[in-house]
Design a protein around this motif. Structure first.
Motif, PDB file in Angstrom:
ATOM      1  N   LEU A 164     -46.699  -5.546 -17.438  1.00 10.74           N
ATOM      2  CA  LEU A 164     -47.298  -6.806 -17.866  1.00 10.74           C
ATOM      3  C   LEU A 164     -46.678  -7.999 -17.149  1.00 10.74           C
ATOM      4  N   SER A 165     -45.660  -7.730 -16.312  1.00 11.59           N
ATOM      5  CA  SER A 165     -44.938  -8.855 -15.710  1.00 11.59           C
ATOM      6  C   SER A 165     -45.745  -9.551 -14.628  1.00 11.59           C
ATOM      7  N   GLY A 166     -46.723  -8.820 -14.045  1.00  8.68           N
ATOM      8  CA  GLY A 166     -47.538  -9.449 -13.015  1.00  8.68           C
ATOM      9  C   GLY A 166     -46.926  -9.390 -11.630  1.00  8.68           C
ATOM     10  N   PHE A 167     -45.748  -8.749 -11.516  1.00 15.49           N
ATOM     11  CA  PHE A 167     -45.133  -8.590 -10.206  1.00 15.49           C
ATOM     12  C   PHE A 167     -45.741  -7.350  -9.549  1.00 15.49           C
ATOM     13  N   ARG A 168     -46.531  -7.547  -8.494  1.00 16.76           N
ATOM     14  CA  ARG A 168     -47.388  -6.469  -7.990  1.00 16.76           C
ATOM     15  C   ARG A 168     -46.695  -5.163  -7.612  1.00 16.76           C
ATOM     16  N   PRO A 169     -45.687  -5.225  -6.716  1.00 21.82           N
ATOM     17  CA  PRO A 169     -45.061  -3.955  -6.310  1.00 21.82           C
ATOM     18  C   PRO A 169     -44.550  -3.157  -7.517  1.00 21.82           C
ATOM     19  N   LEU A 170     -43.988  -3.866  -8.499  1.00 18.84           N
ATOM     20  CA  LEU A 170     -43.482  -3.216  -9.694  1.00 18.84           C
ATOM     21  C   LEU A 170     -44.626  -2.551 -10.458  1.00 18.84           C
ATOM     22  N   ARG A 171     -45.739  -3.286 -10.546  1.00 12.33           N
ATOM     23  CA  ARG A 171     -46.877  -2.764 -11.296  1.00 12.33           C
ATOM     24  C   ARG A 171     -47.432  -1.508 -10.633  1.00 12.33           C
ATOM     25  N   TYR A 172     -47.529  -1.523  -9.299  1.00 12.84           N
ATOM     26  CA  TYR A 172     -48.051  -0.343  -8.598  1.00 12.84           C
ATOM     27  C   TYR A 172     -47.125   0.852  -8.779  1.00 12.84           C
ATOM     28  N   THR A 173     -45.833   0.603  -8.673  1.00 11.78           N
ATOM     29  CA  THR A 173     -44.871   1.699  -8.863  1.00 11.78           C
ATOM     30  C   THR A 173     -45.019   2.298 -10.256  1.00 11.78           C
ATOM     31  N   LEU A 174     -45.104   1.423 -11.263  1.00 10.43           N
ATOM     32  CA  LEU A 174     -45.192   1.919 -12.629  1.00 10.43           C
ATOM     33  C   LEU A 174     -46.514   2.626 -12.873  1.00 10.43           C
ATOM     34  N   ASN A 175     -47.594   2.116 -12.244  1.00 14.65           N
ATOM     35  CA  ASN A 175     -48.882   2.802 -12.368  1.00 14.65           C
ATOM     36  C   ASN A 175     -48.798   4.205 -11.798  1.00 14.65           C
ATOM     37  N   ALA A 176     -48.129   4.326 -10.656  1.00 11.07           N
ATOM     38  CA  ALA A 176     -47.970   5.648 -10.052  1.00 11.07           C
ATOM     39  C   ALA A 176     -47.180   6.558 -10.991  1.00 11.07           C
ATOM     40  N   TYR A 177     -46.111   6.029 -11.568  1.00 10.07           N
ATOM     41  CA  TYR A 177     -45.284   6.801 -12.498  1.00 10.07           C
ATOM     42  C   TYR A 177     -46.108   7.324 -13.675  1.00 10.07           C
ATOM     43  N   THR A 178     -46.808   6.419 -14.361  1.00 11.31           N
ATOM     44  CA  THR A 178     -47.539   6.871 -15.551  1.00 11.31           C
ATOM     45  C   THR A 178     -48.686   7.812 -15.175  1.00 11.31           C
ATOM     46  N   THR A 179     -49.367   7.538 -14.049  1.00  9.96           N
ATOM     47  CA  THR A 179     -50.503   8.387 -13.694  1.00  9.96           C
ATOM     48  C   THR A 179     -50.039   9.787 -13.336  1.00  9.96           C
ATOM     49  N   VAL A 180     -49.011   9.877 -12.491  1.00  6.11           N
ATOM     50  CA  VAL A 180     -48.558  11.200 -12.044  1.00  6.11           C
ATOM     51  C   VAL A 180     -48.024  12.000 -13.224  1.00  6.11           C
ATOM     52  N   VAL A 181     -47.160  11.380 -14.033  1.00  7.20           N
ATOM     53  CA  VAL A 181     -46.552  12.122 -15.130  1.00  7.20           C
ATOM     54  C   VAL A 181     -47.601  12.591 -16.131  1.00  7.20           C
ATOM     55  N   ARG A 182     -48.642  11.772 -16.345  1.00  5.85           N
ATOM     56  CA  ARG A 182     -49.622  12.178 -17.344  1.00  5.85           C
ATOM     57  C   ARG A 182     -50.659  13.151 -16.794  1.00  5.85           C
ATOM     58  N   ALA A 183     -50.735  13.273 -15.452  1.00  2.00           N
ATOM     59  CA  ALA A 183     -51.743  14.160 -14.869  1.00  2.00           C
ATOM     60  C   ALA A 183     -51.196  15.555 -14.602  1.00  2.00           C
ATOM     61  N   VAL A 184     -49.880  15.683 -14.448  1.00  2.00           N
ATOM     62  CA  VAL A 184     -49.301  16.978 -14.081  1.00  2.00           C
ATOM     63  C   VAL A 184     -48.907  17.734 -15.352  1.00  2.00           C
ATOM     64  N   PRO A 185     -49.174  19.051 -15.412  1.00  2.00           N
ATOM     65  CA  PRO A 185     -48.795  19.822 -16.603  1.00  2.00           C
ATOM     66  C   PRO A 185     -47.310  19.671 -16.929  1.00  2.00           C
ATOM     67  N   GLU A 186     -47.005  19.543 -18.232  1.00  2.00           N
ATOM     68  CA  GLU A 186     -45.627  19.303 -18.671  1.00  2.00           C
ATOM     69  C   GLU A 186     -44.679  20.379 -18.152  1.00  2.00           C
ATOM     70  N   LEU A 187     -45.154  21.638 -18.191  1.00  2.00           N
ATOM     71  CA  LEU A 187     -44.265  22.730 -17.796  1.00  2.00           C
ATOM     72  C   LEU A 187     -43.801  22.559 -16.358  1.00  2.00           C
ATOM     73  N   ILE A 188     -44.759  22.211 -15.471  1.00  2.00           N
ATOM     74  CA  ILE A 188     -44.412  22.032 -14.060  1.00  2.00           C
ATOM     75  C   ILE A 188     -43.449  20.864 -13.898  1.00  2.00           C
ATOM     76  N   LEU A 189     -43.729  19.768 -14.619  1.00  2.00           N
ATOM     77  CA  LEU A 189     -42.834  18.610 -14.551  1.00  2.00           C
ATOM     78  C   LEU A 189     -41.428  18.980 -14.984  1.00  2.00           C
ATOM     79  N   ILE A 190     -41.352  19.723 -16.091  1.00  2.00           N
ATOM     80  CA  ILE A 190     -40.036  20.058 -16.626  1.00  2.00           C
ATOM     81  C   ILE A 190     -39.277  20.939 -15.655  1.00  2.00           C
ATOM     82  N   VAL A 191     -39.958  21.967 -15.124  1.00  2.00           N
ATOM     83  CA  VAL A 191     -39.286  22.856 -14.175  1.00  2.00           C
ATOM     84  C   VAL A 191     -38.880  22.091 -12.922  1.00  2.00           C
ATOM     85  N   ALA A 192     -39.813  21.284 -12.383  1.00  2.00           N
ATOM     86  CA  ALA A 192     -39.531  20.560 -11.139  1.00  2.00           C
ATOM     87  C   ALA A 192     -38.395  19.556 -11.337  1.00  2.00           C
ATOM     88  N   LEU A 193     -38.468  18.784 -12.439  1.00  2.00           N
ATOM     89  CA  LEU A 193     -37.447  17.767 -12.666  1.00  2.00           C
ATOM     90  C   LEU A 193     -36.099  18.391 -12.973  1.00  2.00           C
TER      91      LEU A 193
END
Lengths: 231, 229
Positions: free
Chosen positions: A43-72
């Motif tokens: 919500l800060s309006g700082f673009r690079p930050l917003r894009y990074t966070l969008n990537a974070y939420t999109t990727v984490v919510r799109a990938v199966p939890e099991l794969i995320l857990i094993v990979a991380l």
């Protein structure tokens, strides 16, 4: 068989249940901190930050939890050791509990970001403008107006996430940390009484979720006091 | 990054992707059918049926899928051979497979979540429409078939898309009961080649791609429903 003392496996199951609760609450708190930072960043309006966070939420919510857990789990320990080696320190054995909390917390953070972002956006603009008009500094405004106003909005989402972190914590069993699911599996394969132990574990999970459900209803009633009921 | 193993494991990966899609298709279609009964039982008048349905949904939504899967595979699976006549029946080759138990667990789990959503959607159908149906003399069964369910399914459509994606993301855990789905294939490749990230990355791309396809399909379905604005 389910006795607490060593010939029975009840104690192992209960220890597992405590571990599950511990991992879940740790991950939940980590997720909440990440989510709050993420939501404010989005919500800060700082673009690079917003894009990074969008990537974070999109990727984490799109990938199966099991794969995320094993990979991380592997990437996290691997990466940490590489950084340590680069800094001239020897590799360390990462504690399973810490890794589990960090991994689940990272996943929770993405969902929390969205819940909190929605909750903040649902605060009537007039209330924030009134706070500004009174000359409140952003930190004071956040503490006195935004935070109390977002809690009732965010609580249903928080309740859902708590349920999902409890259930996701079972996936930690796959990477070999002994929480409730793995404890039940160890007990079951030692005694060959699969039905008994998995049912017992299911009942324990059910108890946790039902009690949490009641708690969250009570919280919501408390935080919504003084609000007009929606008819 | 080293992807030279792809050709060697081509067959395994394709079969795995097929199994993942198969499990998703089976659990979504059968689970949806079961969910309709669960939802009807909860909005209907029969108090016993309502309690059974409520209890079912609470159990399957309140426990992790992993526990349900293990309960069914190890627990139920250890009783099945003792049922007389089952071992010699034509069903046995199917029921011996991990795939059968995985599909069963995923279906039962999906039905519980879907049933709860469908219940909400059925309660959201405007009362006037049901009253109109009754007024033109439709029987309860016909109202359900022609008005109540079709309307509820349309109302719940946006939520169904989310549920199907959640279900897709839940499928990888079937590897823990020896099913060689896409994740199982990646797991085997990781063990064979000692590569940590590449196989995971490849299957992740597949899952994300499939998620995209599912959202597109549901978008099409949603657009096909006429909305008055």
């Amino acid at each position: 068989m389910l006795a607490i003392a060593p010939p029975g496996w009840g104690g192992v199951l209960l220890t597992g249940a405590v571990a599950t609760l511990f991992i879940s609450s740790g991950a939940y708190l980590v997720g909440m901190a990440l989510g709050l930072a993420g939501a404010l960043g989005k919500l800060s309006g700082f673009r690079p930050l917003r894009y990074t966070l969008n990537a974070y939420t999109t990727v984490v919510r799109a990938v199966p939890e099991l794969i995320l857990i094993v990979a991380l789990y592997y990437a996290g320990t691997d990466g940490l050791n590489r950084i340590l080696a680069w800094a001239g320190l020897g590799p360390i054995e990462v504690n399973g509990l810490v890794a589990a909390v960090a991994v689940l917390g990272f996943v929770q953070g993405a969902y929390m970001t969205e819940v909190l972002r929605g909750a903040i956006l649902a605060i009537p603009v007039g209330q924030l403008e009134a706070a500004k008009a009174f000359g409140m500094r952003p930190t004071l405004r956040f503490r006195r107006i935004v935070l109390p106003a977002l809690i009732p909005n965010a609580l249903p989402g928080f309740a859902n996430l708590w349920m999902s972190v409890i259930k996701d914590s079972a996936l930690i069993a796959v990477v070999g940390y002994q929480e409730l699911a793995l404890a039940a599996r160890v007990a079951a394969s030692n005694t060959k009484q699969y039905m008994v132990f998995f049912l017992a574990a299911a009942v324990l999970y059910l108890l946790i979720t039902i009690v949490s459900n009641m708690l969250f209803s009570a919280f919501e009633a408390y935080f919504r006091r003084g609000q007009r009921p929606v008819s | 990054m080293d992807f030279s193993w792809i050709f060697e494991y081509q067959g395994l990966l394709v079969r795995g992707a097929f199994l993942t899609c198969l499990l998703l298709a089976i659990s979504v279609t059968l689970g949806f059918a079961l969910a309709i009964f669960l939802a009807i039982a909860q909005v209907g008048n029969g108090s016993i049926a309502r309690w059974i349905s409520k209890g079912y949904c609470t159990f399957f939504r309140g426990t992790p899928l992993l526990i349900q899967l293990w309960l069914i595979y190890y627990g139920l699976g250890s009783y099945l051979p003792h049922i007389p006549g089952l071992r010699t029946s034509f069903l046995w080759p199917v029921m011996r497979e991990g795939l059968f138990f995985a599909a069963l667990a995923l279906t039962l789990n999906f039905a519980a979540y879907q049933g709860e959503i469908l219940r909400g959607a059925m309660l959201a159908v405007p009362k006037g429409e049901l009253e109109a149906a009754r007024a033109v003399g439709m029987s309860a069964r016909m109202i359900l078939r022609r008005i109540w369910l079709p309307r509820a399914i349309r109302i719940g459509l946006p939520t169904f898309a989310g549920e199907v994606i959640l279900q897709l993301k839940a499928t990888p855990i079937v590897f823990s009961v020896t099913v060689m789905d896409l994740y199982g294939a990646a797991y085997k490749i990781r063990q064979d080649t000692l590569l940590v990230y590449e196989p995971l990355l490849l299957v992740t791309v597949f899952y994300v791609g499939l998620t995209f396809v599912i959202t597109q399909v549901f978008q099409k379905l949603e657009n096909a429903v006429p909305v008055r604005r």
